[in-house]
Write a protein that holds these residues in place. Structure first.
Motif, short mmCIF file in Angstrom:
data_model
loop_
_atom_site.label_atom_id
_atom_site.label_comp_id
_atom_site.label_asym_id
_atom_site.label_seq_id
_atom_site.Cartn_x
_atom_site.Cartn_y
_atom_site.Cartn_z
N VAL A 166 0.84 -1.20 0.00
CA VAL A 166 0.00 0.00 0.00
C VAL A 166 0.87 1.25 0.00
CG1 VAL A 166 -1.67 1.33 1.35
CG2 VAL A 166 -1.95 -1.14 1.11
N GLN A 167 1.93 1.25 0.82
CA GLN A 167 2.82 2.41 0.90
C GLN A 167 4.26 1.91 1.08
OE1 GLN A 167 1.48 6.02 2.90
NE2 GLN A 167 3.38 6.06 4.07
N PRO A 168 5.04 1.81 0.02
CA PRO A 168 6.40 1.27 0.09
C PRO A 168 7.29 2.08 1.04
CG PRO A 168 5.66 1.39 -2.18
CD PRO A 168 4.65 2.12 -1.36
N SER A 169 8.05 1.38 1.84
CA SER A 169 8.92 2.05 2.81
C SER A 169 10.09 2.75 2.15
CB SER A 169 9.44 1.02 3.82
OG SER A 169 10.17 0.00 3.16
N GLN A 170 10.43 2.35 0.92
CA GLN A 170 11.56 2.97 0.25
C GLN A 170 11.26 4.39 -0.20
OE1 GLN A 170 14.47 1.29 0.14
NE2 GLN A 170 13.41 -0.35 1.22
N THR A 171 10.00 4.71 -0.35
CA THR A 171 9.62 6.04 -0.86
C THR A 171 8.78 6.86 0.11
OG1 THR A 171 7.67 5.09 -1.95
CG2 THR A 171 9.69 5.20 -3.24
#
Length: 497
Positions: A320-325
């Motif tokens: 849902v919400q990538p930690s990389q970005t």
């Protein structure tokens, strides 16, 4: 508390379930310290981002479909052997094994590379979770029965506080201080190493439930109290004797053999066949109760689904919400759900309801709420909605599992407590293994994370339907029995007139 001598024991010196001579504060403090540091793992809420990130550079398919299922399989395979080993080795060695497994797990998280190495890591984490039974059952072998409630609350609170502090500190170190996930794992490794060191200070229990029975004189006198009166006559103990003046001060002299033997030499050795037979007999006796069976079925079914959701929810959040970005708040969410769940658990102790009548309906309604939370988490792909739904999911589950624990415990003796909970957990793991093999594992369907969570939502919905139907039938049957009893009483009254 002073241990009794080998040859003579006062009638009031020890109960049949007497603790070690060291008393309860030392082992309880040591076990609480161990539980706190063993659960103080700030990197755990960020495990999935760490594995998918540059440190390990694994793919989503590898993490979700090839690595995480290994934990489920290893947990299931190890649970029963660890259960027997815990009793045979008398708890402390298994706690040490758990501490060592935690060190190996986090050391490999730091330095292991490649798919096979991380799968091996998951096996060690399965050993960590399987050996939790030693942590939660150790204290009962070294404290008195009247202290069970107190020391249980201390030990469980220590583990809960450790997990919460770890989650909060992990979130602060990532969001405020800017530490990397690798450094968080260093902190976790340090914490579990401290836990392993603390475990060495635990006193070694002298008895266990099945393999190590100590026939101390107080235990012998529980079944047949043979006392030597002052005139040398040997009498069978009788309740009337307790009314004789000065009886409480008389010391019993219980003949064992021609020679006195130390208590250690009176240990009854039980072979594995007898242990398994005893376990089977206890199993049949425990599950003959419909009430206990009902709550146990819900325990096993819901725990299976709970494990799946908790194990893979970080993967859902990552999609849902990538930690990389983006900034993530996994640690804060885990801490919030744990604390609010603890509040709900505390409130559950003050709820007044006829669980015998309405228990199954309550399970059905709250299981439906869990299904709704998982469904919303899966379909409304907003990270804050996911976080909120997860908090609701954990609160409801912790509330219901507490009620289930209480309801089961009221139908059990202390000796069968661990057995029933162990069996329920084993069934939950067996179901989870089947679900993982079909839905998650790459050798099965290998479904994507969103399809998995849709299945989990449907799974809890089916649980809700099952218990709604069962609860409705139970209420109708109870109503008919009361109505039949009322009519019979009316008929008897008319006949007497």
């Amino acid at each position: 508390m002073e241990a009794p001598s080998a040859g003579r024991v006062g009638l009031r010196s020890r109960s049949p379930r007497a603790p070690l001579a060291l008393g309860w504060p030392l082992p309880t403090a040591a076990l609480c310290a161990y539980g706190f540091f063993a659960n103080l793992r700030p990197s755990e809420p960020f495990l999935t981002p760490y594995l998918l990130g540059p440190d390990k550079n694994l793919t989503e398919t590898q993490v979700f479909n090839e690595i995480y299922p290994v934990w489920t399989y290893s947990y299931l395979v190890l649970l029963f052997p660890v259960f027997l080993a815990t009793d045979f080795l008398r708890y402390k060695p298994v706690i040490l094994l758990q501490g060592l497994s935690l060190i190996v797990t986090w050391f490999m998280l730091l330095y292991a590379k490649g798919l096979l190495a991380i799968q091996f890591l998951e096996f060690f984490y399965g050993l960590v979770t399987a050996t939790e039974i030693a942590y939660y059952s150790y204290i009962y072998s070294v404290v008195d029965l009247n202290l069970y409630q107190k020391v249980t609350s201390y030990c469980r609170s220590a583990a809960l506080v450790g997990y919460t502090v770890g989650s909060v500190s992990g979130q602060i170190l990532v969001s405020v201080v800017g530490w990397s996930f690798f450094v968080l794992n260093v902190v976790s490794l340090t914490s579990v190493s401290v836990a392993f060191a603390v475990a060495w200070f635990l006193p070694m229990p002298q008895k266990s439930l099945f393999f190590h029975h100590h026939h101390s004189h107080a235990q012998v006198s529980k079944e047949t109290k043979v006392v030597e009166c002052r005139n040398g006559t040997v009498l069978q103990d009788d309740p009337a004797l307790k009314r004789v003046p000065g009886w409480d001060d008389v010391e019993s002299n219980i003949p064992l053999n021609i020679e006195e033997h130390p208590e250690e030499q009176q240990e009854q050795k039980v072979d594995i066949g007898k242990v398994i037979k005893e376990l089977w007999q206890d199993f049949l006796q425990c599950y003959s109760s419909r009430t206990l069976l009902c709550w146990s079925v819900w325990w096993a079914l819901s725990t299976c689904g709970y494990f799946q959701v908790v194990n893979y929810t970080q993967g859902l959040w990552e999609k849902v919400q990538p930690s990389q970005t983006s900034e993530i708040y996994n640690g804060g969410v885990e801490a919030a759900s744990t604390l609010l769940g603890a509040v709900a658990v505390f409130g559950a102790g003050h709820v007044k309801i006829s669980w015998a009548t309405w228990g199954e309906i309550v399970l059905a309604m709250f299981s439906l709420l869990i299904a709704a939370a998982v469904y919303i988490m899966d379909t409304i792909r907003n990270i804050w909605v996911c976080y909120t739904s997860y908090v609701v999911f954990r609160i409801v589950y912790m509330l219901l599992i507490t009620v289930a624990t209480f309801q089961i415990a009221t139908n059990l003796s202390v000796e069968r407590y661990a057995l029933v909970f162990g069996v329920n957990t084993f069934i939950a793991l067996a179901l989870q293994t089947l679900l993982t093999l079909i839905v998650v594992d790459a050798r099965g369907l290998g479904l994507d994370i969103f399809t998995q969570f849709m299945i989990y939502a449907g799974y809890f919905a089916v649980i809700s339907v099952i218990f709604f139907i069962s609860g409705t039938c139970s209420i109708i049957a109870n109503y008919r029995r009361k109505e039949r009893r009322r009519r019979n009483n009316t008929t008897e009254n008319v006949a007497s007139d």
